[in-house]
Motif scaffolding. Structure first.
Motif, PDB file in Angstrom:
ATOM      1  N   LEU A  33       0.831  -1.202   0.000  1.00  0.00           N
ATOM      2  CA  LEU A  33       0.000   0.000   0.000  1.00  0.00           C
ATOM      3  C   LEU A  33       0.868   1.254   0.000  1.00  0.00           C
ATOM      4  N   ASP A  34       1.882   1.250   0.850  1.00  0.00           N
ATOM      5  CA  ASP A  34       2.770   2.409   0.914  1.00  0.00           C
ATOM      6  C   ASP A  34       3.566   2.559  -0.374  1.00  0.00           C
ATOM      7  N   LEU A  35       3.955   1.400  -0.940  1.00  0.00           N
ATOM      8  CA  LEU A  35       4.745   1.419  -2.164  1.00  0.00           C
ATOM      9  C   LEU A  35       3.941   2.031  -3.313  1.00  0.00           C
ATOM     10  N   CYS A  36       2.661   1.697  -3.373  1.00  0.00           N
ATOM     11  CA  CYS A  36       1.802   2.248  -4.424  1.00  0.00           C
ATOM     12  C   CYS A  36       1.798   3.768  -4.358  1.00  0.00           C
ATOM     13  N   GLY A  37       1.901   4.285  -3.117  1.00  0.00           N
ATOM     14  CA  GLY A  37       1.868   5.728  -2.927  1.00  0.00           C
ATOM     15  C   GLY A  37       3.052   6.447  -3.560  1.00  0.00           C
ATOM     16  N   ILE A  38       4.175   5.738  -3.722  1.00  0.00           N
ATOM     17  CA  ILE A  38       5.349   6.432  -4.261  1.00  0.00           C
ATOM     18  C   ILE A  38       5.616   6.069  -5.718  1.00  0.00           C
ATOM     19  N   GLU A  39       4.651   5.417  -6.359  1.00  0.00           N
ATOM     20  CA  GLU A  39       4.869   4.962  -7.729  1.00  0.00           C
ATOM     21  C   GLU A  39       5.298   6.113  -8.639  1.00  0.00           C
ATOM     22  N   GLY A  40       4.621   7.262  -8.448  1.00  0.00           N
ATOM     23  CA  GLY A  40       4.895   8.404  -9.313  1.00  0.00           C
ATOM     24  C   GLY A  40       6.302   8.962  -9.151  1.00  0.00           C
ATOM     25  N   GLU A  41       6.927   8.700  -7.987  1.00  0.00           N
ATOM     26  CA  GLU A  41       8.235   9.287  -7.731  1.00  0.00           C
ATOM     27  C   GLU A  41       9.378   8.480  -8.347  1.00  0.00           C
ATOM     28  N   LEU A  42       9.043   7.304  -8.913  1.00  0.00           N
ATOM     29  CA  LEU A  42      10.109   6.447  -9.438  1.00  0.00           C
ATOM     30  C   LEU A  42      10.557   6.940 -10.804  1.00  0.00           C
ATOM     31  N   THR A  43      11.874   7.031 -10.988  1.00  0.00           N
ATOM     32  CA  THR A  43      12.386   7.587 -12.245  1.00  0.00           C
ATOM     33  C   THR A  43      13.211   6.578 -13.036  1.00  0.00           C
ATOM     34  N   THR A  44      14.125   5.882 -12.356  1.00  0.00           N
ATOM     35  CA  THR A  44      15.006   4.982 -13.097  1.00  0.00           C
ATOM     36  C   THR A  44      14.271   3.715 -13.519  1.00  0.00           C
ATOM     37  N   PRO A  45      14.636   3.119 -14.657  1.00  0.00           N
ATOM     38  CA  PRO A  45      14.012   1.866 -15.096  1.00  0.00           C
ATOM     39  C   PRO A  45      14.237   0.740 -14.081  1.00  0.00           C
ATOM     40  N   ALA A  46      15.397   0.727 -13.463  1.00  0.00           N
ATOM     41  CA  ALA A  46      15.687  -0.310 -12.467  1.00  0.00           C
ATOM     42  C   ALA A  46      14.705  -0.227 -11.312  1.00  0.00           C
ATOM     43  N   ALA A  47      14.432   0.994 -10.884  1.00  0.00           N
ATOM     44  CA  ALA A  47      13.502   1.178  -9.767  1.00  0.00           C
ATOM     45  C   ALA A  47      12.103   0.730 -10.161  1.00  0.00           C
ATOM     46  N   VAL A  48      11.700   1.050 -11.389  1.00  0.00           N
ATOM     47  CA  VAL A  48      10.354   0.664 -11.838  1.00  0.00           C
ATOM     48  C   VAL A  48      10.243  -0.858 -11.908  1.00  0.00           C
ATOM     49  N   ALA A  49      11.276  -1.508 -12.483  1.00  0.00           N
ATOM     50  CA  ALA A  49      11.253  -2.974 -12.560  1.00  0.00           C
ATOM     51  C   ALA A  49      11.172  -3.568 -11.165  1.00  0.00           C
ATOM     52  N   MET A  50      11.981  -3.021 -10.260  1.00  0.00           N
ATOM     53  CA  MET A  50      11.976  -3.512  -8.883  1.00  0.00           C
ATOM     54  C   MET A  50      10.612  -3.290  -8.245  1.00  0.00           C
ATOM     55  N   TYR A  51      10.019  -2.143  -8.570  1.00  0.00           N
ATOM     56  CA  TYR A  51       8.711  -1.799  -8.033  1.00  0.00           C
ATOM     57  C   TYR A  51       7.684  -2.874  -8.395  1.00  0.00           C
ATOM     58  N   TYR A  52       7.608  -3.196  -9.684  1.00  0.00           N
ATOM     59  CA  TYR A  52       6.619  -4.199 -10.098  1.00  0.00           C
ATOM     60  C   TYR A  52       6.941  -5.569  -9.524  1.00  0.00           C
ATOM     61  N   ALA A  53       8.215  -5.889  -9.491  1.00  0.00           N
ATOM     62  CA  ALA A  53       8.596  -7.197  -8.935  1.00  0.00           C
ATOM     63  C   ALA A  53       8.166  -7.304  -7.480  1.00  0.00           C
ATOM     64  N   GLN A  54       8.400  -6.213  -6.730  1.00  0.00           N
ATOM     65  CA  GLN A  54       8.065  -6.282  -5.298  1.00  0.00           C
ATOM     66  C   GLN A  54       6.561  -6.315  -5.070  1.00  0.00           C
ATOM     67  N   ILE A  55       5.843  -5.557  -5.900  1.00  0.00           N
ATOM     68  CA  ILE A  55       4.385  -5.588  -5.771  1.00  0.00           C
ATOM     69  C   ILE A  55       3.878  -7.011  -6.025  1.00  0.00           C
ATOM     70  N   ASP A  56       4.387  -7.631  -7.102  1.00  0.00           N
ATOM     71  CA  ASP A  56       3.960  -8.999  -7.417  1.00  0.00           C
ATOM     72  C   ASP A  56       4.385  -9.974  -6.342  1.00  0.00           C
ATOM     73  N   MET A  57       5.605  -9.782  -5.896  1.00  0.00           N
ATOM     74  CA  MET A  57       6.142 -10.640  -4.836  1.00  0.00           C
ATOM     75  C   MET A  57       5.218 -10.595  -3.622  1.00  0.00           C
ATOM     76  N   GLY A  58       4.813  -9.381  -3.265  1.00  0.00           N
ATOM     77  CA  GLY A  58       3.913  -9.209  -2.128  1.00  0.00           C
ATOM     78  C   GLY A  58       2.614  -9.954  -2.357  1.00  0.00           C
ATOM     79  N   ARG A  59       2.066  -9.819  -3.559  1.00  0.00           N
ATOM     80  CA  ARG A  59       0.791 -10.486  -3.869  1.00  0.00           C
ATOM     81  C   ARG A  59       0.934 -11.992  -3.770  1.00  0.00           C
ATOM     82  N   VAL A  60       2.008 -12.501  -4.395  1.00  0.00           N
ATOM     83  CA  VAL A  60       2.202 -13.953  -4.378  1.00  0.00           C
ATOM     84  C   VAL A  60       2.366 -14.449  -2.940  1.00  0.00           C
ATOM     85  N   THR A  61       3.201 -13.752  -2.178  1.00  0.00           N
ATOM     86  CA  THR A  61       3.436 -14.186  -0.802  1.00  0.00           C
ATOM     87  C   THR A  61       2.148 -14.169   0.002  1.00  0.00           C
TER      88      THR A  61
END
Ligand SMILES: Nc1ncnc2c1ncn2[C@@H]1O[C@H](COP(=O)(O)OP(=O)(O)OP(=O)(O)O)[C@@H](O)[C@H]1O
Ligand SMILES: [Mg+2]
Lengths: 379, 230
Positions: A33-61
């Motif tokens: 939930l907190d991570l979703c709040g900072i989605e707009g602040e992400l700039t680098t492609p690495a951060a965006v990829a990590m963002y989606y991975a972590q969101i999915d990881m959270g869902r799967v877990t």
């Protein structure tokens, strides 16, 4: 009334499982939930990829762990209530006999939801305390901007009050259904399976084999718990060992710790139930001169193959799950090492498993030994 | 021969201690039928449990053919019970999740006795093999308990109030089975009861009161289960 609040707290197994489930779910959901709040602040492609991975990881877990644990605690609850009704048949029968309606008796089972509430709240609070540290490990690479822990009231409700309400409802409903049994059968503690267990002629087993079969068939929930316990031990400890290589140390400690807690809770619950449920048989066998070894093999031995099956399933499951997460969830993320089945993790876990389980079996066999006929006769 | 010397037993400790047996001496000849008689709470069951190695005394000895079983280790005692002792309890204690046949096999297997079907026939339950205890009457359950104990081919048969929960008719039937088995197999039989009429069936009567034996006498001409009063 027959059911007291203390009975509700005796559902230690449910409390612990709920606690673990809510702990994990709070961790990942609050983070997501907190991570979703900072989605707009992400700039680098690495951060965006990590963002989606972590969101999915959270869902799967949350989906896998949460779902698995919720199912387990539901089964525990039902098994506990069934056991409670079976062992308090006389009191419940008398209540029905003197004219209490089914629903007026069943509604008292609502207190069993209390255990769920206690477990959920402990899990939530523990998780909340751990959250800041969790946020730091999740952002160890510093890809995301600093993110404070926010309290989400809706999450609190969904993870504590809602499960408690649902479980209370299940408890009442299930008790209501079970209480349909005629008064006399309740009081006579007539075994349901007694009639179902007829077997064909010609296939004569020895008495000891019969005891083993009757033990297994008597309470099917014990089979589940023993298998589940081995499953948790196997899956989560192996996952923890593998994770030290591919994820953070804290993460693997958490997974391993939860796995062990679940494994021990369920195995103790199952074996205590087995010993309690068979105490009269065992005491009688002692009186007749069956040796401790024979009693142990007949009553506890039947569960050994089941625990090994649980172990194997757990090994396969954890491999499939990790492979899945690595292949799909972290597909776009750099620096994630390849994951292969770890035979050394399997060996270490298996050795620990055999040692622990044989020790637990031994402890329970001592318990069997101490069951004296005299104390049972005084019941 | 069983010889019991100076048995004492106290339950609890400190102020709440109860001395249940206060020095019991008795002898039981092989093949005899002994009845232990006494009021409720006089210590009969405790004594029976001690003679039959279910419980250990605080002091004294219980010798079977000169061997003191109170000195045995737990596992040796279990092995001893296995080959020598048969029990029948007032509350039957059948295994509720097993059929009549399997309940009897509990005893039969210990003696590698494949002939237990005859015993079930003999107690009149040949047509109830596949029934569960909950489906039987009290008298039938007690007969299963008897068959289970006999199928074990014990040397000594112990009975604690075997007819306590039965009505007169069923009680007499059960006692008749017991007397028959005692006679046909010359099985040493020790029975506890508080019904003095039943004592007339025995060769020898031991009367207890407050943890002591107050009187012992032989019965010259034991009566059958249908001759005694009730
Ligand atoms: N495990 C125990 N702990 C404490 N006291 C006990 C225990 N077992 C028996 N007693 C006491 O010992 C006394 C004798 O008990 P016992 O069962 O031998 O009596 P009994 O002669 O068989 O009586 P009944 O005819 O009612 O069966 C009783 O006063 C009882 O309260
Ligand atoms: Mg008694």
């Amino acid at each position: 009334m027959v059911i007291s609040y203390r009975d509700a707290l005796k559902v230690v197994g449910i409390i612990i499982v709920c606690c673990c489930a809510v702990f994990v779910c709070t961790l990942f959901l609050n983070y997501n939930l907190d991570l979703c709040g900072i989605e707009g602040e992400l700039t680098t492609p690495a951060a965006v990829a990590m963002y989606y991975a972590q969101i999915d990881m959270g869902r799967v877990t949350v989906g896998v762990t949460g779902g698995c644990l919720v199912a387990t605690s539901a089964i525990m609850l039902v098994a506990y209530i069934k056991n409670y009704i079976d062992s308090h048949g006389r009191e419940l029968g008398i209540l029905k006999a003197i004219g209490h309606s089914r629903i007026s008796v069943a509604k008292h089972f609502v207190v069993f939801g209390l255990g769920t509430l206690v477990g959920c709240i402990i899990g939530y609070v523990a998780s909340y305390i751990y959250l800041p540290a969790f946020y730091r490990t999740q952002n160890a690479d510093g890809l995301f901007p600093d993110m404070p822990v926010t309290f989400h009231p809706e999450l609190f409700i969904v993870l504590t009050l809602a499960p408690a309400a649902v479980f209370s409802a299940i408890a009442v409903l299930y008790a209501f259904m079970r209480l349909k049994t005629p008064v006399l059968d309740l009081m006579r503690e007539k075994r349901e399976y007694a009639v179902k267990m007829r077997q064909g002629k010609g296939q004569k087993r020895t008495f000891l084999k019969e005891v083993a079969v009757a033990t297994l068939k008597g309470k099917k929930s014990h089979i589940f718990f023993v298998a589940f316990s081995a499953f948790c031990f196997s899956a989560m400890v192996q996952m923890a060992i593998s994770m030290t290589e591919i994820a953070s140390q804290t993460f693997s400690w958490m997974i391993g710790g939860i796995g062990l807690i679940l494994a021990f809770t369920t195995i103790f619950m199952a074996l205590s139930g087995v010993v309690r449920g068979n105490s009269k048989t065992i005491a009688m066998m002692h009186a007749f001169g069956y040796s401790d070894g024979e009693c142990r093999r007949a009553v506890l031995g039947a569960y050994r193959p089941i625990s090994y099956i649980g172990f194997v399933v757990g090994s396969v499951y954890q491999y499939a799950l990790l492979k899945l997460i690595m292949t799909f969830v972290f597909a776009g993320v750099d620096n994630i090492p390849d994951y292969n089945f770890s035979w050394s993790a399997l060996l270490i876990t298996f050795a620990a498993f055999v040692l622990t389980y044989e020790l637990i079996m031994y402890v329970y066999s001592l318990k069997l030994k101490s069951l004296s006929l005299k104390s049972l006769m005084l019941e | 021969m069983i010889s019991v010397k100076g048995i004492t037993k106290t339950y609890g400790s400190g102020e709440g201690a109860v001395e249940v047996l206060k020095g019991i001496n008795l002898e039981v000849d092989d093949g005899s039928f002994v009845v232990i008689l006494g009021a409720s709470g006089s210590g009969k069951s405790t004594l029976l449990n001690i003679i039959s190695c279910l419980e250990r005394p605080d002091g004294g000895s219980v010798c079977y053919d000169g061997e003191d079983i109170t000195k045995f280790t737990d596992s040796r005692l279990t092995a001893f019970r296995r080959t020598n002792i048969g029990f029948i309890f007032q509350q039957y204690y059948l295994l509720p999740n097993m059929t009549v046949e399997k309940n009897v096999r509990m005893g039969a297997d210990l003696a590698h006795n494949d002939d237990y079907g005859k015993i079930i026939e003999a107690v009149g339950l040949g047509d109830k093999l596949e029934k569960y205890p909950a489906e039987l009457s009290g008298g039938e359950q007690q007969r299963v308990a008897i068959a289970r104990a006999i199928a074990k081919r014990p040397r000594v048969l112990f009975l604690d109030e075997p007819t306590g929960a039965l009505d007169e008719n069923t009680g007499r039937q059960v006692l008749d089975y017991i007397a028959n088995i005692h006679k046909t197999q010359s099985l040493t039989t020790i029975m506890v009861t508080h019904n003095s009429n039943i004592a007339r069936m025995a060769d020898r009567v031991i009367m207890m009161n407050s943890g002591r034996i107050v009187q012992t006498y032989n019965v010259d001409c034991p009566q059958s289960a249908y001759e005694i009063g009730w």
